[in-house]
Design an enzyme around this catalytic site. Sequence first.
Site, PDB file in Angstrom:
ATOM      1  N   HIS A  17       5.433   5.154 -16.968  1.00 54.72           N
ATOM      2  CA  HIS A  17       4.210   5.087 -16.156  1.00 54.72           C
ATOM      3  C   HIS A  17       2.985   5.457 -16.999  1.00 54.72           C
ATOM      4  O   HIS A  17       1.949   4.809 -16.919  1.00 54.72           O
ATOM      5  CB  HIS A  17       4.274   6.076 -14.991  1.00 54.72           C
ATOM      6  CG  HIS A  17       5.298   5.779 -13.941  1.00 54.72           C
ATOM      7  ND1 HIS A  17       6.146   6.736 -13.441  1.00 54.72           N
ATOM      8  CD2 HIS A  17       5.611   4.630 -13.278  1.00 54.72           C
ATOM      9  CE1 HIS A  17       6.917   6.209 -12.510  1.00 54.72           C
ATOM     10  NE2 HIS A  17       6.634   4.932 -12.395  1.00 54.72           N
ATOM     11  N   LYS A  41      10.048   8.972   3.602  1.00 57.04           N
ATOM     12  CA  LYS A  41      10.804   9.016   2.340  1.00 57.04           C
ATOM     13  C   LYS A  41      10.268  10.153   1.491  1.00 57.04           C
ATOM     14  O   LYS A  41       9.489   9.932   0.555  1.00 57.04           O
ATOM     15  CB  LYS A  41      10.642   7.690   1.571  1.00 57.04           C
ATOM     16  CG  LYS A  41      11.358   6.512   2.185  1.00 57.04           C
ATOM     17  CD  LYS A  41      11.293   5.337   1.216  1.00 57.04           C
ATOM     18  CE  LYS A  41      11.730   4.044   1.859  1.00 57.04           C
ATOM     19  NZ  LYS A  41      11.283   2.867   1.094  1.00 57.04           N
ATOM     20  N   ARG A  90       9.616  -4.035 -16.265  1.00 57.32           N
ATOM     21  CA  ARG A  90      10.601  -3.681 -17.281  1.00 57.32           C
ATOM     22  C   ARG A  90      11.609  -4.785 -17.517  1.00 57.32           C
ATOM     23  O   ARG A  90      12.244  -4.834 -18.568  1.00 57.32           O
ATOM     24  CB  ARG A  90      11.366  -2.417 -16.859  1.00 57.32           C
ATOM     25  CG  ARG A  90      10.572  -1.150 -16.920  1.00 57.32           C
ATOM     26  CD  ARG A  90      11.190  -0.065 -16.090  1.00 57.32           C
ATOM     27  NE  ARG A  90      11.109  -0.405 -14.679  1.00 57.32           N
ATOM     28  CZ  ARG A  90      11.444   0.400 -13.683  1.00 57.32           C
ATOM     29  NH1 ARG A  90      11.918   1.589 -13.949  1.00 57.32           N
ATOM     30  NH2 ARG A  90      11.316   0.012 -12.438  1.00 57.32           N
ATOM     31  N   SER A 128      12.003   6.600 -12.621  1.00 64.89           N
ATOM     32  CA  SER A 128      11.891   7.899 -11.950  1.00 64.89           C
ATOM     33  C   SER A 128      13.251   8.334 -11.422  1.00 64.89           C
ATOM     34  O   SER A 128      13.607   9.518 -11.498  1.00 64.89           O
ATOM     35  CB  SER A 128      10.892   7.832 -10.791  1.00 64.89           C
ATOM     36  OG  SER A 128       9.587   7.649 -11.266  1.00 64.89           O
TER      37      SER A 128
HETATM   38  P1  ADP Z   1       7.404   2.016  -6.617  1.00 69.53           P
HETATM   39  O1  ADP Z   1       8.190   2.833  -5.634  1.00 69.53           O
HETATM   40  O2  ADP Z   1       6.129   1.459  -6.068  1.00 69.53           O
HETATM   41  O3  ADP Z   1       8.197   0.990  -7.381  1.00 69.53           O
HETATM   42  P2  ADP Z   1       7.395   3.604  -9.033  1.00 69.53           P
HETATM   43  O4  ADP Z   1       6.756   4.926  -9.203  1.00 69.53           O
HETATM   44  O5  ADP Z   1       8.871   3.531  -9.160  1.00 69.53           O
HETATM   45  O6  ADP Z   1       6.878   3.111  -7.633  1.00 69.53           O
HETATM   46  O7  ADP Z   1       6.770   2.562 -10.044  1.00 69.53           O
HETATM   47  C1  ADP Z   1       5.385   2.271 -10.054  1.00 69.53           C
HETATM   48  C2  ADP Z   1       5.130   1.102 -10.997  1.00 69.53           C
HETATM   49  O8  ADP Z   1       5.465   1.474 -12.325  1.00 69.53           O
HETATM   50  C3  ADP Z   1       5.969  -0.134 -10.698  1.00 69.53           C
HETATM   51  O9  ADP Z   1       5.182  -1.291 -10.960  1.00 69.53           O
HETATM   52  C4  ADP Z   1       7.098  -0.045 -11.680  1.00 69.53           C
HETATM   53  O10 ADP Z   1       7.639  -1.307 -11.974  1.00 69.53           O
HETATM   54  C5  ADP Z   1       6.370   0.540 -12.872  1.00 69.53           C
HETATM   55  N1  ADP Z   1       7.267   1.240 -13.791  1.00 69.53           N
HETATM   56  C6  ADP Z   1       8.237   2.123 -13.491  1.00 69.53           C
HETATM   57  N2  ADP Z   1       8.865   2.555 -14.607  1.00 69.53           N
HETATM   58  C7  ADP Z   1       8.260   1.912 -15.642  1.00 69.53           C
HETATM   59  C8  ADP Z   1       8.463   1.907 -17.073  1.00 69.53           C
HETATM   60  N3  ADP Z   1       9.423   2.628 -17.647  1.00 69.53           N
HETATM   61  N4  ADP Z   1       7.665   1.107 -17.822  1.00 69.53           N
HETATM   62  C9  ADP Z   1       6.709   0.363 -17.231  1.00 69.53           C
HETATM   63  N5  ADP Z   1       6.474   0.315 -15.904  1.00 69.53           N
HETATM   64  C10 ADP Z   1       7.225   1.073 -15.120  1.00 69.53           C
END
Ligand code: ADP
Length: 161
Positions: A17, A41, A90, A128
């Site tokens: 992120h 959630k 990803r 995450s």
């Molecule tokens: P959500 O529940 O909206 O998917 P996340 O916090 O899991 O929220 O992810 C937010 C954004 O960050 C999403 O677009 C996800 O694809 C992107 N993301 C998550 N992990 C990575 C990573 N390792 N590299 C690049 N983008 C990521």
Amino acid sequence: MRTAIFPGSFDPITNGHLDIIRRASLLFDRLLVAVLVHPSKPGCLPFADRADMIRRVTADLPNVTVEQFTGLLADYATSQGARVIIRGLRSAADFAYEAPMAWLNGGLGKGLETLFMLTSPQYAFISSSGVREIAALGGDISRLAPQALENQIYAACNRTE
Ligand code: ADP
């Protein structure tokens, strides 16, 4: 003033992120990182803590702000003057999940564009949920999440290293 919004759960923010935040902040006048508050959630980290943690690790980026939001992303983005939604990709699996959301958001009539940024390869395996699971089992998360946040993540995921 071009504002982009990077929405997500950020439970917790990971190095993947943070990489997207840094790169996107170079492309826009203002980047709003928006933590989606989903009362049904609760996840692992309290929503307010997620936002505070992102603020701490982006303190060196003057055009990045962090807020929490509830409800429809399209409405929130519009209320904040953002016409661009940033999402990270990803893998093809991410694309399959993200594309319908982008079409839905674009179809809500607010002139919203979703821009996908490809993850840097060294972060392509980071999620995450992976950080939460490893932290809960007391594993090493030092390469996965910002080091300044490690203790807080271990504490929230209810285990010590
Ligand atoms: P959500 O529940 O909206 O998917 P996340 O916090 O899991 O929220 O992810 C937010 C954004 O960050 C999403 O677009 C996800 O694809 C992107 N993301 C998550 N992990 C990575 C990573 N390792 N590299 C690049 N983008 C990521």
